[in-house]
Design a protein around this motif. Sequence first.
Motif, PDB file in Angstrom:
ATOM      1  N   TYR A 198      -8.210   4.317  25.363  1.00 21.28           N
ATOM      2  CA  TYR A 198      -8.919   4.986  24.271  1.00 21.28           C
ATOM      3  C   TYR A 198      -9.460   3.957  23.294  1.00 21.28           C
ATOM      4  N   GLU A 199     -10.097   4.490  22.226  1.00 26.14           N
ATOM      5  CA  GLU A 199     -10.622   3.604  21.178  1.00 26.14           C
ATOM      6  C   GLU A 199      -9.487   2.833  20.526  1.00 26.14           C
ATOM      7  N   PHE A 200      -9.859   1.703  19.946  1.00 25.52           N
ATOM      8  CA  PHE A 200      -8.909   0.871  19.208  1.00 25.52           C
ATOM      9  C   PHE A 200      -7.757   0.387  20.080  1.00 25.52           C
ATOM     10  N   GLY A 201      -8.028   0.321  21.363  1.00 24.75           N
ATOM     11  CA  GLY A 201      -7.000  -0.266  22.249  1.00 24.75           C
ATOM     12  C   GLY A 201      -5.822   0.646  22.522  1.00 24.75           C
ATOM     13  N   ALA A 202      -5.918   1.911  22.208  1.00 19.56           N
ATOM     14  CA  ALA A 202      -4.798   2.798  22.540  1.00 19.56           C
ATOM     15  C   ALA A 202      -4.794   3.086  24.042  1.00 19.56           C
ATOM     16  N   VAL A 203      -3.623   3.070  24.645  1.00 16.66           N
ATOM     17  CA  VAL A 203      -3.510   3.403  26.069  1.00 16.66           C
ATOM     18  C   VAL A 203      -2.497   4.498  26.272  1.00 16.66           C
ATOM     19  N   ARG A 204      -2.799   5.313  27.249  1.00 17.72           N
ATOM     20  CA  ARG A 204      -1.824   6.306  27.683  1.00 17.72           C
ATOM     21  C   ARG A 204      -1.621   6.096  29.180  1.00 17.72           C
ATOM     22  N   SER A 205      -0.394   5.749  29.566  1.00 17.64           N
ATOM     23  CA  SER A 205      -0.123   5.521  30.991  1.00 17.64           C
ATOM     24  C   SER A 205       0.780   6.621  31.504  1.00 17.64           C
ATOM     25  N   TYR A 206       0.496   7.072  32.691  1.00 17.93           N
ATOM     26  CA  TYR A 206       1.345   8.072  33.337  1.00 17.93           C
ATOM     27  C   TYR A 206       1.925   7.446  34.601  1.00 17.93           C
ATOM     28  N   PHE A 207       3.221   7.433  34.679  1.00 17.61           N
ATOM     29  CA  PHE A 207       3.877   6.875  35.874  1.00 17.61           C
ATOM     30  C   PHE A 207       4.704   7.948  36.559  1.00 17.61           C
ATOM     31  N   THR A 208       4.589   7.983  37.866  1.00 20.30           N
ATOM     32  CA  THR A 208       5.591   8.744  38.623  1.00 20.30           C
ATOM     33  C   THR A 208       6.522   7.696  39.226  1.00 20.30           C
ATOM     34  N   VAL A 209       7.781   7.795  38.863  1.00 18.98           N
ATOM     35  CA  VAL A 209       8.739   6.803  39.377  1.00 18.98           C
ATOM     36  C   VAL A 209       9.807   7.535  40.169  1.00 18.98           C
ATOM     37  N   SER A 210      10.433   6.833  41.081  1.00 15.21           N
ATOM     38  CA  SER A 210      11.543   7.487  41.772  1.00 15.21           C
ATOM     39  C   SER A 210      12.840   6.900  41.256  1.00 15.21           C
ATOM     40  N   VAL A 211      13.722   7.811  40.858  1.00 12.57           N
ATOM     41  CA  VAL A 211      15.015   7.403  40.292  1.00 12.57           C
ATOM     42  C   VAL A 211      16.100   8.252  40.939  1.00 12.57           C
ATOM     43  N   SER A 212      17.335   7.814  40.764  1.00 11.09           N
ATOM     44  CA  SER A 212      18.416   8.538  41.427  1.00 11.09           C
ATOM     45  C   SER A 212      19.027   9.600  40.530  1.00 11.09           C
ATOM     46  N   SER A 213      18.833   9.490  39.231  1.00 14.23           N
ATOM     47  CA  SER A 213      19.481  10.450  38.329  1.00 14.23           C
ATOM     48  C   SER A 213      18.810  10.430  36.964  1.00 14.23           C
ATOM     49  N   ILE A 214      19.186  11.400  36.152  1.00 10.89           N
ATOM     50  CA  ILE A 214      18.684  11.416  34.778  1.00 10.89           C
ATOM     51  C   ILE A 214      19.096  10.147  34.053  1.00 10.89           C
ATOM     52  N   GLU A 215      20.375   9.749  34.302  1.00 12.37           N
ATOM     53  CA  GLU A 215      20.879   8.555  33.633  1.00 12.37           C
ATOM     54  C   GLU A 215      19.982   7.356  33.898  1.00 12.37           C
ATOM     55  N   GLN A 216      19.591   7.231  35.169  1.00 10.79           N
ATOM     56  CA  GLN A 216      18.761   6.075  35.489  1.00 10.79           C
ATOM     57  C   GLN A 216      17.401   6.199  34.804  1.00 10.79           C
ATOM     58  N   LEU A 217      16.873   7.404  34.807  1.00 12.68           N
ATOM     59  CA  LEU A 217      15.569   7.608  34.178  1.00 12.68           C
ATOM     60  C   LEU A 217      15.647   7.250  32.696  1.00 12.68           C
ATOM     61  N   GLU A 218      16.735   7.683  32.059  1.00 11.28           N
ATOM     62  CA  GLU A 218      16.870   7.408  30.635  1.00 11.28           C
ATOM     63  C   GLU A 218      16.988   5.916  30.365  1.00 11.28           C
ATOM     64  N   LYS A 219      17.660   5.243  31.267  1.00 13.77           N
ATOM     65  CA  LYS A 219      17.801   3.795  31.124  1.00 13.77           C
ATOM     66  C   LYS A 219      16.414   3.134  31.218  1.00 13.77           C
ATOM     67  N   VAL A 220      15.652   3.579  32.221  1.00 13.81           N
ATOM     68  CA  VAL A 220      14.312   3.023  32.392  1.00 13.81           C
ATOM     69  C   VAL A 220      13.474   3.281  31.134  1.00 13.81           C
ATOM     70  N   MET A 221      13.566   4.498  30.618  1.00 12.30           N
ATOM     71  CA  MET A 221      12.753   4.853  29.459  1.00 12.30           C
ATOM     72  C   MET A 221      13.160   4.035  28.237  1.00 12.30           C
ATOM     73  N   ASN A 222      14.485   3.853  28.075  1.00 12.67           N
ATOM     74  CA  ASN A 222      14.956   3.040  26.946  1.00 12.67           C
ATOM     75  C   ASN A 222      14.443   1.613  27.041  1.00 12.67           C
ATOM     76  N   GLU A 223      14.446   1.048  28.245  1.00 15.56           N
ATOM     77  CA  GLU A 223      13.978  -0.320  28.421  1.00 15.56           C
ATOM     78  C   GLU A 223      12.471  -0.396  28.146  1.00 15.56           C
ATOM     79  N   LEU A 224      11.765   0.667  28.569  1.00 14.98           N
ATOM     80  CA  LEU A 224      10.316   0.673  28.343  1.00 14.98           C
ATOM     81  C   LEU A 224       9.997   0.694  26.847  1.00 14.98           C
ATOM     82  N   ARG A 225      10.819   1.391  26.084  1.00 17.72           N
ATOM     83  CA  ARG A 225      10.587   1.492  24.641  1.00 17.72           C
ATOM     84  C   ARG A 225      10.679   0.126  23.976  1.00 17.72           C
TER      85      ARG A 225
END
Length: 725
Positions: free
Chosen positions: A683-710
Amino acid sequence: MVIRINDILETITEYNSDADLHLVERAYIYSAQVHDGHMRLSGEPYLLHPLNVAFILAKMKLDVESVSAGLLHDVIEDTHTTKEEIEKRFGRSIAHIVEGVTKLSKINFSDKVARQAESLRKMILAMADDIRVVLIKLADRLHNMRTLSYHKPDRQKAIAHETLDIYAPIAARLGIFWLKQELEDLAFFYCMPEEYKKIDNLVNKARDEKEAYVKEVMQRLQEKLSIEGIEADIKGRFKQHYSIYHKMLSQNLEFNQVYDLIAFRIILDKKAQCYEVMGIIHDMWKPIHYKFKDYIGVPKQNGYQSLHTTVIGPHGQRVEIQLRTKDMDEVAEAGIAAHWSYKEGAAIDEKTGKTFAWLRDLVDNQKESTDPDEFLENVRIDLYPDEIYVFTPDGEIKTLPKGATPVDFAYMIHTQVGDQCVGAKVNGKMVTLSHKLETGNSVSIITSKDHHPTPDWINFVVTVKARSKIKHWINDQEKERSISLGREMCEKLFRKKGYNFNAMLKAGELDSAAESFSFKEVDDLIAHVGFGKITPLQLFHRALPDSDKDVEQEKKGDKLSSILDKIIGKNRKRKKNNDGVIVKGHDDILVKFSKCCTPLPGDDIIGFITQGQGVTIHRKGCLNTLQMNPERKIDVQWSDNYAESYPARIRIRATDRPGFLADIATTISKNGANIINAHTDTYEFGAVRSYFTVSVSSIEQLEKVMNELRKVKHVNDVKRIVTTE
Ligand code: MN
């Protein structure tokens, strides 16, 4: 009493007037020569030991070869004499027996006894291919036990324990009852001196007290039998110390509770008389019915025959009585030696043949097998009853077929030990891998991590396990080579056509090609290219049927996709997971995960029956489910054993910067998740929106990935997407 050669010769003459005494004399003279100057611990000439052993063998009425071998039994072990020398002078048979005794002496049991006495006994029996070897070994042990007082106390104890654990049970198994008893009592004396003394005192006291009683029982029996006109030899004697001790210990009894201290024995002429006399006794004294045993009708495995009965005798005391014929008595005392002893005319009678069959059974039947490989080996062994027993470095005994090599041994220990074995030591000396092991060997295997089986091993191994493991390894090797060759060929061709073979492979884009060739795995397909059964071009056409168009598209390039290929290519796998959910009441129904809300293990879920497609799983509360027919709703839950990965979608809002996408992709893959799909909008001003489909084994793993991404620089917001946006 000091034994002289003449005592031996006279004893032999008593049971075999035609015996070749000259052979025995020559053995004596030779033994005296080579042992000359050797002393026993007692300070006596060493020769007294072989003389005593030979005398014990003569007392067992064994043949002259056994007695001669008894005189020579220590010459290979203790002098410079060789087996060949003995064979030259005394013949093959005696040389073979002496060699057998020598081999048995070389096994050092002491540290291995307690754990595996049973295996050791089995080993000794198996090692002695001539039963006379065992008989000589037992006579040897008996004389050593009789002269044990000259050793130091700790040696005495060790030898006595070995006697109790190994040799007395062998004597029992061979049915040589007197020998078993003497070995036990001698060993008991040294192993447990205090207990021995206690029992000895009690027995002596009881002997005085019970003397009158024993006399009375014997007298009354004698009178009754002579009235009936039956001639019988009646004996009454005290049980040996060790068996009294053993009974007190095993049944938790006091000495005076051991009622059968005295065993009465009635020896008769004929078998029928045994039953007749038993009837007479039961008429005199009331029998205790459950104590009655008929070993005449059903002999023990070692050939023992007798009737046993216990009655309430005079003054209400229990009396144990055994009845048997003279022949049975001889077998009961001498056991297998009775069969082997000199008998005029007959070499090996049918009975002896049977005894040997029994001995073989004994060795064979002690096998336990749980492992199917081992089972096959055992089947083989039953056809060829030869097997060997060897020690591991820990002193454990392993059973192998005859002819087995260190490689067989290594595979028996563990597949990895087999695969990596480079050398072997037998009794501390290096041997070749094809060396044939022998019973009694201590075998240790030298392994190296870089080493692998070689095809020539197949030529000398004898066990099924080793053979199949080596073949398996070689096949794997060949397949691996074919795969790497096939891959190389494909890489070349695909490159020529403008494709990256490895990237496609990693992305799973060749899965369908493999399927179309009916291979389960892509590797199998590539291996076939390596084997030359499929050409790289054939593969290419299957993988990319519309390859011309694709080339164009690829050249334009999906920028994101190729970036991802470069960075995390190996993690871009497509996974199909429809496992891990239990549908109540339906065992094997097809399960699909909805694409709209991508449920993960741990999410609350709900199922909807779809016509012809099994059950579709949604997250509870997924907007789409609200429109579905509630009648199709079905209860589902996660099973314990769900698949290793599930797709989940996340949205990342960030401010663009160089290397941003690479950092995101690395973070995802570092946390063990795979990227299935990615899409980025700028988008304008360098804003990006990325959509990823990832494969994970559990919610816990997904949350870990999301926390690291933050934590990634310039990331503003990370969110899991559970409905189609
Ligand atoms: Mn000896």
